[in-house]
Design a protein around this motif. Structure first.
Motif, mmCIF file in Angstrom:
data_model
loop_
_atom_site.group_PDB
_atom_site.id
_atom_site.type_symbol
_atom_site.label_atom_id
_atom_site.label_comp_id
_atom_site.label_asym_id
_atom_site.label_seq_id
_atom_site.Cartn_x
_atom_site.Cartn_y
_atom_site.Cartn_z
ATOM 1 N N ALA A 1 -8.102 12.170 -13.914
ATOM 2 C CA ALA A 1 -7.214 12.460 -12.654
ATOM 3 C C ALA A 1 -8.407 11.210 -11.255
ATOM 4 O O ALA A 1 -7.701 10.383 -10.801
ATOM 5 C CB ALA A 1 -7.160 13.519 -12.261
ATOM 6 N N SER A 2 -9.527 11.500 -11.924
ATOM 7 C CA SER A 2 -10.362 10.619 -11.326
ATOM 8 C C SER A 2 -10.486 9.018 -11.085
ATOM 9 O O SER A 2 -9.722 8.713 -10.292
ATOM 10 C CB SER A 2 -12.073 11.163 -10.905
ATOM 11 N N ALA A 3 -10.325 8.904 -12.033
ATOM 12 C CA ALA A 3 -9.836 8.033 -13.152
ATOM 13 C C ALA A 3 -8.965 7.636 -12.331
ATOM 14 O O ALA A 3 -8.993 5.915 -12.359
ATOM 15 C CB ALA A 3 -10.157 8.018 -14.608
ATOM 16 N N LEU A 4 -7.470 7.694 -12.957
ATOM 17 C CA LEU A 4 -6.331 7.154 -12.126
ATOM 18 C C LEU A 4 -6.490 6.887 -10.835
ATOM 19 O O LEU A 4 -5.917 5.551 -10.242
ATOM 20 C CB LEU A 4 -5.525 8.252 -12.151
ATOM 21 N N ALA A 5 -7.471 7.645 -9.942
ATOM 22 C CA ALA A 5 -7.520 7.515 -8.403
ATOM 23 C C ALA A 5 -8.086 6.109 -8.474
ATOM 24 O O ALA A 5 -7.676 5.283 -7.208
ATOM 25 C CB ALA A 5 -8.276 8.338 -8.014
ATOM 26 N N ILE B 1 0.888 -1.324 -0.591
ATOM 27 C CA ILE B 1 -0.100 -0.010 0.115
ATOM 28 C C ILE B 1 0.621 1.200 -0.026
ATOM 29 O O ILE B 1 1.117 2.529 -0.860
ATOM 30 C CB ILE B 1 -0.919 0.215 1.975
ATOM 31 N N ASN B 2 2.237 0.798 0.633
ATOM 32 C CA ASN B 2 2.911 2.432 1.161
ATOM 33 C C ASN B 2 3.561 2.743 -0.416
ATOM 34 O O ASN B 2 3.924 3.721 -0.611
ATOM 35 C CB ASN B 2 3.874 2.436 2.123
ATOM 36 N N GLY B 3 4.039 1.392 -0.817
ATOM 37 C CA GLY B 3 4.477 1.751 -2.502
ATOM 38 C C GLY B 3 4.281 2.678 -3.140
ATOM 39 O O GLY B 3 4.419 3.083 -4.297
ATOM 40 N N PHE B 4 2.524 2.038 -3.558
ATOM 41 C CA PHE B 4 1.771 2.828 -4.690
ATOM 42 C C PHE B 4 1.532 3.953 -3.894
ATOM 43 O O PHE B 4 0.481 4.651 -4.814
ATOM 44 C CB PHE B 4 0.858 1.958 -4.288
ATOM 45 N N THR B 5 1.741 4.450 -3.265
ATOM 46 C CA THR B 5 1.155 5.673 -3.065
ATOM 47 C C THR B 5 1.917 6.862 -2.426
ATOM 48 O O THR B 5 2.120 7.806 -1.473
ATOM 49 C CB THR B 5 0.247 5.973 -1.288
ATOM 50 N N GLN B 6 3.460 6.218 -2.812
ATOM 51 C CA GLN B 6 4.813 7.249 -2.984
ATOM 52 C C GLN B 6 4.506 8.206 -3.225
ATOM 53 O O GLN B 6 3.813 8.655 -3.912
ATOM 54 C CB GLN B 6 5.977 7.094 -3.062
ATOM 55 N N PHE B 7 4.712 9.751 -2.954
ATOM 56 C CA PHE B 7 3.712 10.921 -3.258
ATOM 57 C C PHE B 7 5.263 12.323 -3.158
ATOM 58 O O PHE B 7 6.229 12.755 -3.807
ATOM 59 C CB PHE B 7 2.814 11.911 -3.149
ATOM 60 N N THR B 8 5.697 11.871 -1.653
ATOM 61 C CA THR B 8 6.472 13.509 -1.149
ATOM 62 C C THR B 8 8.024 13.568 -1.538
ATOM 63 O O THR B 8 8.694 13.715 -2.490
ATOM 64 C CB THR B 8 6.703 13.427 0.396
ATOM 65 N N GLN B 9 8.924 11.945 -1.283
ATOM 66 C CA GLN B 9 10.297 12.499 -2.123
ATOM 67 C C GLN B 9 10.117 12.031 -3.979
ATOM 68 O O GLN B 9 10.655 12.736 -4.547
ATOM 69 C CB GLN B 9 10.319 10.350 -2.004
ATOM 70 N N GLY B 10 9.166 11.581 -4.482
ATOM 71 C CA GLY B 10 9.075 11.912 -5.924
ATOM 72 C C GLY B 10 9.100 13.392 -6.798
ATOM 73 O O GLY B 10 9.656 13.973 -7.378
ATOM 74 N N ALA C 1 1.132 7.904 -7.787
ATOM 75 C CA ALA C 1 0.501 9.243 -7.121
ATOM 76 C C ALA C 1 1.141 10.636 -7.183
ATOM 77 O O ALA C 1 0.048 11.819 -8.286
ATOM 78 C CB ALA C 1 0.753 9.147 -5.671
ATOM 79 N N LEU C 2 2.591 10.811 -8.132
ATOM 80 C CA LEU C 2 2.608 11.879 -8.231
ATOM 81 C C LEU C 2 1.998 11.936 -9.830
ATOM 82 O O LEU C 2 1.669 13.283 -10.255
ATOM 83 C CB LEU C 2 4.321 11.635 -8.306
ATOM 84 N N TYR C 3 1.993 10.941 -10.598
ATOM 85 C CA TYR C 3 1.308 11.359 -11.586
ATOM 86 C C TYR C 3 -0.026 11.317 -11.678
ATOM 87 O O TYR C 3 -0.757 12.166 -12.250
ATOM 88 C CB TYR C 3 1.050 9.966 -12.886
#
Length: 208
Positions: A178-182, A137-146, A162-164
């Motif tokens: 973006a909603s579809a991606l979510a 779960i954490n791997g797919f929601t990485q954002f801050t670092q990227g 998550a960044l995309y």
């Protein structure tokens, strides 16, 4: 794996072990902050601390964050550095393993490696199972670092999902996409979690 290795060391009964556990847990508390991301960016910059350290031993370090082959590895190291939460869960799990099992194995002549794979891993399998799901779960929601360290670059090498999604929503105003991606992310994580439960539970040992 890093968390488990450190947990095995910190489960030893030595003087001041509580202090060591605290020190190793701190990075997980601050690791996802913007300040640490900026610090990581400076450390791995062309003239950062890492390259200066390599220069002292005669090694010319690469531009870590500007090359696709090293940028993702650099962020992976930042993620591995944040092993505190998983480590503490492993430590708690290790303390629940009855000492009598190890004592019986020692009497039978079992070595350390044999005891690790035949006692520690099976008895720790519920904790490994839990940490695996949380890591997915954490791997797919990485954002801050990227977002902070590399801004998805170079050449989209660190453009996490998550960044995309964020860029499509707030940079390009493609809210529908973006909603579809979510929703896709939700379904993907749900499916992977289901598969882990479906096929991983057969390897998990519960005393009950």
């Amino acid at each position: 794996m890093v968390a488990l290795a450190i947990a095995l060391l910190l489960s030893l009964e030595v003087k001041g072990i509580g202090v060591y556990r605290t020190v190793y847990y701190v990075p997980s508390l601050i690791g996802t902050s913007v300040a640490v991301a900026y610090l990581w960016q400076q450390m791995f910059g062309p003239d950062g601390l890492i390259n200066k350290g390599l220069a002292l031993v005669g090694i010319h370090g690469p531009n870590w964050l500007a090359e696709p082959r090293t940028a993702l590895f650099t962020l992976a190291m930042l993620q591995a550095w944040q092993f505190g939460s998983a480590m503490m869960i492993f430590v708690a799990g290790l303390k629940q393993i009855p000492e009598s099992l190890y004592e019986a194995a020692i009497v039978d002549g079992a070595g350390r490696l044999y005891r690790f794979f035949r006692i520690t891993i099976p008895m720790l399998s519920p904790v490994i199972f839990f940490n695996l799901i949380m890591s997915i779960i954490n791997g797919f929601t990485q954002f801050t670092q990227g977002y902070i360290v590399t801004d998805g670059g170079p050449l989209n090498a660190t453009l996490f999902f998550a960044l995309y999604l964020y860029e499509e929503a707030f940079n390009f105003q493609n809210m529908g996409y973006a909603s579809a991606l979510a929703w896709f992310l939700l379904v993907l994580v749900g499916v992977l979690t289901f598969l882990v439960f479906r096929f991983g539970s057969r390897y998990v040992y519960y005393e009950s």
